[in-house]
Design an enzyme around this catalytic site. Sequence first.
Site, PDB file in Angstrom:
ATOM      1  N   SER A  97       0.825  -1.202   0.000  1.00  0.00           N
ATOM      2  CA  SER A  97       0.000   0.000   0.000  1.00  0.00           C
ATOM      3  C   SER A  97       0.867   1.264   0.000  1.00  0.00           C
ATOM      4  O   SER A  97       1.674   1.456  -0.910  1.00  0.00           O
ATOM      5  CB  SER A  97      -0.954  -0.050   1.195  1.00  0.00           C
ATOM      6  N   ASP A 227      -9.453  -5.468  -4.429  1.00  0.00           N
ATOM      7  CA  ASP A 227      -8.886  -4.464  -3.527  1.00  0.00           C
ATOM      8  C   ASP A 227      -9.808  -3.259  -3.498  1.00  0.00           C
ATOM      9  O   ASP A 227      -9.977  -2.574  -4.509  1.00  0.00           O
ATOM     10  CB  ASP A 227      -7.485  -4.074  -4.020  1.00  0.00           C
ATOM     11  N   HIS A 256      -7.342  -5.975  -0.167  1.00  0.00           N
ATOM     12  CA  HIS A 256      -6.163  -5.132   0.034  1.00  0.00           C
ATOM     13  C   HIS A 256      -5.196  -5.746   1.040  1.00  0.00           C
ATOM     14  O   HIS A 256      -3.987  -5.777   0.812  1.00  0.00           O
ATOM     15  CB  HIS A 256      -6.619  -3.748   0.508  1.00  0.00           C
TER      16      HIS A 256
END
Length: 276
Positions: A97, A227, A256
């Site tokens: 991320s 995601d 995610h």
Amino acid sequence: MSTITTRDGTEIFYKDWGSKDAQPIVFHHGWPLTADDWDAQMMFFLGEGYRVIAHDRRGHGRSTQTDTGNEMDTYAADVIELAAALDLRNAVHIGHSTGGGEVAHYVARAEAGRVAKAVLIGAVPPIMVKTEANPGGLPLEVFDGFRAATAANRAQFFVDVPTGPFYGFNRPGAKVSQGVIDNWWRQGMMGGIKAEYDCIKAFSETDFTEDLKAIDVPVLVMHGDDDQIVPYADSAPLAAALLKNGTLKTYEGLPHGMCTTHAEIINPDLLAFIRG
């Protein structure tokens, strides 16, 4: 605790486990988490004989709760200082991320010999926010909402995010883990609200296009196509296409936070790439 002190006086907390003669793997966490988010990967790769390192980004976790420097240039500079302090060479840098953005920004600037390979997992590059150059991005209002929720009641927001979209626990039939939700909240609340607020701009508005183009080492781009935090279509395929030596691996139906929810899938794929 193990820390380094950066040039501006910020203390960066890190874990450094395993033989110092082994190849290092460095893990870069997402927003608003800590090095603890890599527990499943740290234990796995330690068991495979690697030296494993993870740090708390400035403002997060056990590092200094900074009110300044909460942007990608300084995040990358902190990693440069950490790599020098630990004398990391031939390292594999893995970022999830926001940490994927940090990896791209760092690897593009790293000294020769420091980095062997990199991995971007559910990562924010090339750029998250919608612009004329990135029409598929998320509107700025989405990130304004993140900021408003963080400022107003981050304790509740940091329950809502992991309970819902982060791990896909809002999907029908999802196997919900209260422990995972609680651990996300715990990590988020360890950090400083000013740094976490500032970091939203860093992960959403930084354009990593030139970083991706500049990276020469092999890079694996891993992304779940479900995601809900970093939408697949405007991230992973575009990032992989910009890399000189990039490989895209798409995970059907994974969320995610797949490093936590599906470590049994992600860890062997990481190992295969590192050994390959």
